[in-house]
Write a protein that holds these residues in place. Structure first.
Motif, PDB file in Angstrom:
ATOM      1  N   TYR A   1       0.908  -1.138   0.012  1.00 50.39           N
ATOM      2  CA  TYR A   1       0.058   0.027   0.038  1.00 50.39           C
ATOM      3  C   TYR A   1       0.848   1.298   0.012  1.00 50.39           C
ATOM      4  CZ  TYR A   1      -2.977   3.753   1.778  1.00 50.39           C
ATOM      5  OH  TYR A   1      -3.637   4.989   1.934  1.00 50.39           O
ATOM      6  N   ILE A   2       1.835   1.165   0.765  1.00 51.35           N
ATOM      7  CA  ILE A   2       2.798   2.507   0.791  1.00 51.35           C
ATOM      8  C   ILE A   2       3.381   2.517  -0.378  1.00 51.35           C
ATOM      9  CG2 ILE A   2       4.852   3.539   1.939  1.00 51.35           C
ATOM     10  CD1 ILE A   2       4.029   2.010   4.445  1.00 51.35           C
ATOM     11  N   ALA A   3       3.887   1.598  -1.051  1.00 48.76           N
ATOM     12  CA  ALA A   3       4.757   1.621  -2.417  1.00 48.76           C
ATOM     13  C   ALA A   3       3.864   2.081  -3.404  1.00 48.76           C
ATOM     14  CB  ALA A   3       5.022   0.248  -2.666  1.00 48.76           C
ATOM     15  N   ALA A   4       2.545   1.670  -3.374  1.00 51.68           N
ATOM     16  CA  ALA A   4       1.400   2.105  -4.459  1.00 51.68           C
ATOM     17  C   ALA A   4       1.032   3.704  -4.056  1.00 51.68           C
ATOM     18  CB  ALA A   4       0.063   1.391  -4.269  1.00 51.68           C
ATOM     19  N   SER A   5       1.078   4.140  -2.665  1.00 47.56           N
ATOM     20  CA  SER A   5       0.947   5.494  -2.599  1.00 47.56           C
ATOM     21  C   SER A   5       1.923   6.516  -3.210  1.00 47.56           C
ATOM     22  CB  SER A   5       0.990   5.770  -0.988  1.00 47.56           C
ATOM     23  OG  SER A   5      -0.086   5.077  -0.347  1.00 47.56           O
ATOM     24  N   PHE A   6       3.443   6.021  -3.190  1.00 54.29           N
ATOM     25  CA  PHE A   6       4.387   6.728  -3.610  1.00 54.29           C
ATOM     26  C   PHE A   6       4.397   6.587  -5.332  1.00 54.29           C
ATOM     27  CE2 PHE A   6       6.509   6.223   0.814  1.00 54.29           C
ATOM     28  CZ  PHE A   6       6.826   7.630   0.671  1.00 54.29           C
ATOM     29  N   CYS A   7       3.973   5.608  -5.905  1.00 57.98           N
ATOM     30  CA  CYS A   7       3.810   5.479  -7.390  1.00 57.98           C
ATOM     31  C   CYS A   7       2.834   6.343  -7.809  1.00 57.98           C
ATOM     32  CB  CYS A   7       3.646   4.073  -7.695  1.00 57.98           C
ATOM     33  SG  CYS A   7       5.060   2.731  -7.496  1.00 57.98           S
ATOM     34  N   MET A   8       1.572   6.199  -7.069  1.00 61.99           N
ATOM     35  CA  MET A   8       0.586   7.157  -7.513  1.00 61.99           C
ATOM     36  C   MET A   8       0.829   8.738  -7.446  1.00 61.99           C
ATOM     37  SD  MET A   8      -2.630   4.965  -5.822  1.00 61.99           S
ATOM     38  CE  MET A   8      -4.142   6.106  -6.673  1.00 61.99           C
ATOM     39  N   SER A   9       1.793   9.223  -6.573  1.00 62.13           N
ATOM     40  CA  SER A   9       2.181  10.157  -6.535  1.00 62.13           C
ATOM     41  C   SER A   9       3.302  10.784  -7.480  1.00 62.13           C
ATOM     42  CB  SER A   9       3.042  10.780  -5.009  1.00 62.13           C
ATOM     43  OG  SER A   9       3.548  12.017  -4.860  1.00 62.13           O
ATOM     44  N   LEU A  10       4.342   9.881  -7.541  1.00 60.15           N
ATOM     45  CA  LEU A  10       5.646   9.997  -8.453  1.00 60.15           C
ATOM     46  C   LEU A  10       5.165   9.768  -9.859  1.00 60.15           C
ATOM     47  CD1 LEU A  10       8.387   8.447  -6.251  1.00 60.15           C
ATOM     48  CD2 LEU A  10       7.620  10.859  -6.428  1.00 60.15           C
TER      49      LEU A  10
ATOM     50  N   MET B   1      -2.648   9.783   1.600  1.00 61.78           N
ATOM     51  CA  MET B   1      -2.709   8.208   1.375  1.00 61.78           C
ATOM     52  C   MET B   1      -1.968   7.774   2.681  1.00 61.78           C
ATOM     53  SD  MET B   1      -2.640   7.225  -2.381  1.00 61.78           S
ATOM     54  CE  MET B   1      -3.208   5.695  -1.881  1.00 61.78           C
ATOM     55  N   LEU B   2      -0.791   8.263   2.710  1.00 62.18           N
ATOM     56  CA  LEU B   2       0.180   7.921   4.165  1.00 62.18           C
ATOM     57  C   LEU B   2      -0.472   7.952   5.230  1.00 62.18           C
ATOM     58  CD1 LEU B   2       3.861   8.865   2.685  1.00 62.18           C
ATOM     59  CD2 LEU B   2       2.647   6.863   2.747  1.00 62.18           C
ATOM     60  N   LEU B   3      -1.230   8.849   5.512  1.00 60.01           N
ATOM     61  CA  LEU B   3      -1.759   9.219   6.925  1.00 60.01           C
ATOM     62  C   LEU B   3      -2.749   8.155   7.117  1.00 60.01           C
ATOM     63  CD1 LEU B   3      -2.427  13.053   7.137  1.00 60.01           C
ATOM     64  CD2 LEU B   3      -1.118  11.607   8.718  1.00 60.01           C
ATOM     65  N   GLN B   4      -3.282   7.481   6.029  1.00 57.17           N
ATOM     66  CA  GLN B   4      -4.312   6.433   6.054  1.00 57.17           C
ATOM     67  C   GLN B   4      -3.702   5.034   6.308  1.00 57.17           C
ATOM     68  OE1 GLN B   4      -7.783   6.738   3.297  1.00 57.17           O
ATOM     69  NE2 GLN B   4      -6.335   8.227   2.545  1.00 57.17           N
ATOM     70  N   VAL B   5      -2.580   4.907   6.706  1.00 55.15           N
ATOM     71  CA  VAL B   5      -1.879   3.436   6.800  1.00 55.15           C
ATOM     72  C   VAL B   5      -2.220   3.133   8.050  1.00 55.15           C
ATOM     73  CG1 VAL B   5       0.342   2.525   7.526  1.00 55.15           C
ATOM     74  CG2 VAL B   5       0.292   4.129   5.484  1.00 55.15           C
ATOM     75  N   PRO B   6      -2.368   3.759   9.411  1.00 52.64           N
ATOM     76  CA  PRO B   6      -2.766   3.448  10.405  1.00 52.64           C
ATOM     77  C   PRO B   6      -4.515   2.801  10.351  1.00 52.64           C
ATOM     78  CG  PRO B   6      -1.809   5.381  11.077  1.00 52.64           C
ATOM     79  CD  PRO B   6      -1.826   5.125   9.685  1.00 52.64           C
TER      80      PRO B   6
ATOM     81  N   LEU C   1       1.107  -3.138  -8.777  1.00 56.45           N
ATOM     82  CA  LEU C   1       1.150  -3.102  -7.225  1.00 56.45           C
ATOM     83  C   LEU C   1      -0.391  -3.193  -6.488  1.00 56.45           C
ATOM     84  CD1 LEU C   1       3.692  -0.147  -6.597  1.00 56.45           C
ATOM     85  CD2 LEU C   1       3.761  -2.719  -5.847  1.00 56.45           C
ATOM     86  N   VAL C   2      -1.413  -2.911  -7.207  1.00 58.50           N
ATOM     87  CA  VAL C   2      -2.880  -2.842  -6.814  1.00 58.50           C
ATOM     88  C   VAL C   2      -3.224  -4.204  -6.741  1.00 58.50           C
ATOM     89  CG1 VAL C   2      -5.145  -2.186  -7.567  1.00 58.50           C
ATOM     90  CG2 VAL C   2      -3.418  -0.284  -7.505  1.00 58.50           C
ATOM     91  N   ILE C   3      -2.642  -4.937  -7.911  1.00 62.72           N
ATOM     92  CA  ILE C   3      -3.047  -6.368  -8.043  1.00 62.72           C
ATOM     93  C   ILE C   3      -2.300  -7.084  -6.988  1.00 62.72           C
ATOM     94  CG2 ILE C   3      -2.852  -8.268  -9.598  1.00 62.72           C
ATOM     95  CD1 ILE C   3      -3.176  -6.585 -11.833  1.00 62.72           C
ATOM     96  N   LEU C   4      -1.269  -6.950  -6.684  1.00 61.10           N
ATOM     97  CA  LEU C   4      -0.518  -7.563  -5.453  1.00 61.10           C
ATOM     98  C   LEU C   4      -1.107  -7.236  -4.042  1.00 61.10           C
ATOM     99  CD1 LEU C   4       3.477  -7.196  -6.486  1.00 61.10           C
ATOM    100  CD2 LEU C   4       1.971  -9.021  -6.580  1.00 61.10           C
TER     101      LEU C   4
END
Length: 444
Positions: free
Chosen positions: A101-110, A122-127, A367-370
């Motif tokens: 999820y964190i990797a997907a968050s960065f990819c969706m940004s970068l 998105m990262l604030l939603q990790v908890p 990443l979403v599929i994974l």
């Protein structure tokens, strides 16, 4: 014999006994019912996230910040859960899902059109995701009941006002405009109606944004209640999906019917034949009733017909301009990375997997599929593949994998499966054997 005291005088010993609290009683008073506090925080936070992800009109002003409002509830729940002798959140092997999820968050940004603030959101939603993923099967069943009942009660409030309006009743209303998504409505407070006059009857979507969202959300919740569809709230959810007149919801309901039978290890072929016969007769009736000028034919049957171009008429998730751009895009090397690609240059109304791939690229899509596969860890085979089939079908038409009304019920479906499945060794009676002893912190 009188002791010389007046009637209004009180003995010192009596006064001390009135205001003295025994140490064991004080300990019981100060011991927080951690289980109840943790459950209240989690259920309240998840309900808010679930409802807000459907964009009801009364949350439009906080559509980008609602998760920040409830984030403290999840942080409190996680902190108290660590101190409990018998934790409420028992699943532990969720770190792979969170990492993806964190990797997907960065990819969706970068790689996509997300800004830095979008990544932070998105990262604030990790908890929040971490808390939900740590629910075990038994607690997920309780959460499913809670969400289904909450949604059922909301529909029980909204539907009578909608029916009253259709019957010609007068209700106060005002014009509503969603600036972000450019939707316009007549807002009757308990329900909204799209101000378009192209339909012969309004489509129901309560106080949420789209009929398709409501129909999809209700069908998803039904998939978490396999074996309990006769409960009143599930009947309400099924009825709600029907009156949304959403083709996507209808297709999902048919899929849910067969997947439910498959997960419960029932005969599927016979049900398919009976359903196909019933649907065929129903469609023929709709096509001929009033020469085809009726709601079912115009909004459902005609959208399933094959057009002159050989494609299904209802396959209108993207317009022609975007189709041409997407065809050019997949032939180029840009598909590996995606954006930043803005959809503003295209006409309104594009959605689905093509928009997601165009915006974020194939890496983020993988990443979403994974992530979808990772949240099925520990699930039985049939519920697992049933969920993945539903997720793929929905992603095809509405690619919003991290919306809570999408993620939460699909995770519950995979982990719960059929509630009375004898292959599960966990008690499904709804009584937690540890709950009576887990209301206090552990002694450490």
């Amino acid at each position: 014999m009188s002791d010389g005291r007046h009637w209004y005088q009180i003995r010192k010993s009596t006064l001390e006994s009135m205001f003295t609290i025994r140490r064991d009683n004080l300990s019981r008073m100060l011991a927080l019912p951690f289980h109840k506090v943790v459950r209240w925080c989690l259920y309240t936070g998840i309900l808010v996230c679930y409802i807000c992800s459907l964009s009801p009109w009364f949350t439009w002003s906080i559509s980008n910040t609602y998760f920040v409002i409830v984030l403290p509830l999840f942080l409190v729940a996680l902190a108290l859960n660590r101190k409990m002798e018998h934790p409420l959140l028992r699943r532990t092997k969720v770190h792979i899902s969170i990492a993806i999820y964190i990797a997907a968050s960065f990819c969706m940004s970068l790689l996509g059109h997300y800004s830095f603030m979008g990544t932070a959101a998105m990262l604030l939603q990790v908890p929040i995701f971490y808390s939900i993923l740590r629910f075990d099967r038994e607690e997920l069943m309780r959460l499913s009941d809670f969400l289904c009942k909450a949604m059922g009660w909301m529909m029980c409030i909204s539907i009578p006002f909608f029916v009253y309006h259709l019957a010609g009743g007068s209700l106060p209303h005002q014009f509503a405009y969603n600036e972000k998504l450019q939707y316009t409505f007549d807002n009757f407070y308990f329900f909204m109606i799209n101000d378009s006059n192209e339909r012969i009857i309004p489509r129901f979507h309560a106080f949420f944004l789209e009929p398709g969202h409501v129909g999809t959300a209700c069908t998803f919740l039904l998939l978490t209640q396999i074996g309990r569809w006769k409960r009143w709230y599930n009947i309400v959810l099924a009825f709600t999906s029907i009156i949304t007149l959403s083709l996507a919801a209808y297709v999902l309901m048919v899929m849910a019917f067969f997947l439910s039978a498959w997960i419960r290890k029932r005969a599927v072929v016979g049900k398919m034949l009976i359903t196909a016969t019933f649907v065929g007769v129903f469609f023929i009736f709709a096509m001929n009733y009033n020469r085809g000028v009726n709601v079912v034919n115009m909004l459902i049957v005609e959208r399933l017909s094959i057009g002159d171009d050989g494609k299904i008429e209802g396959d209108n998730r993207v317009n022609n301009e975007f189709k041409k751009e997407f065809d050019r895009y997949i032939e180029s090397g840009e598909i590996l990375t995606g954006g930043p690609k803005s959809m503003d240059k295209f006409e309104w109304g594009n959605a689905g997997y093509r928009v997601f791939i165009y915006s974020y690229g194939i890496i983020t899509t993988l990443l979403v599929i994974l992530f979808a596969f990772s949240i099925t860890k520990g699930a039985h085979m049939r519920p697992k593949w049933g969920m993945l089939i539903i997720a793929a079908a929905t992603f095809w038409a509405r690619a919003i994998p991290f919306h809570y009304f999408f993620f939460v019920p699909l995770f519950m479906m995979a982990q719960i499966g059929w509630r009375d499945d004898p292959d599960y060794h966990i008690s499904t009676s709804g009584n937690d054997i540890n709950e009576t002893t887990s209301n206090t912190p552990c002694l450490k």
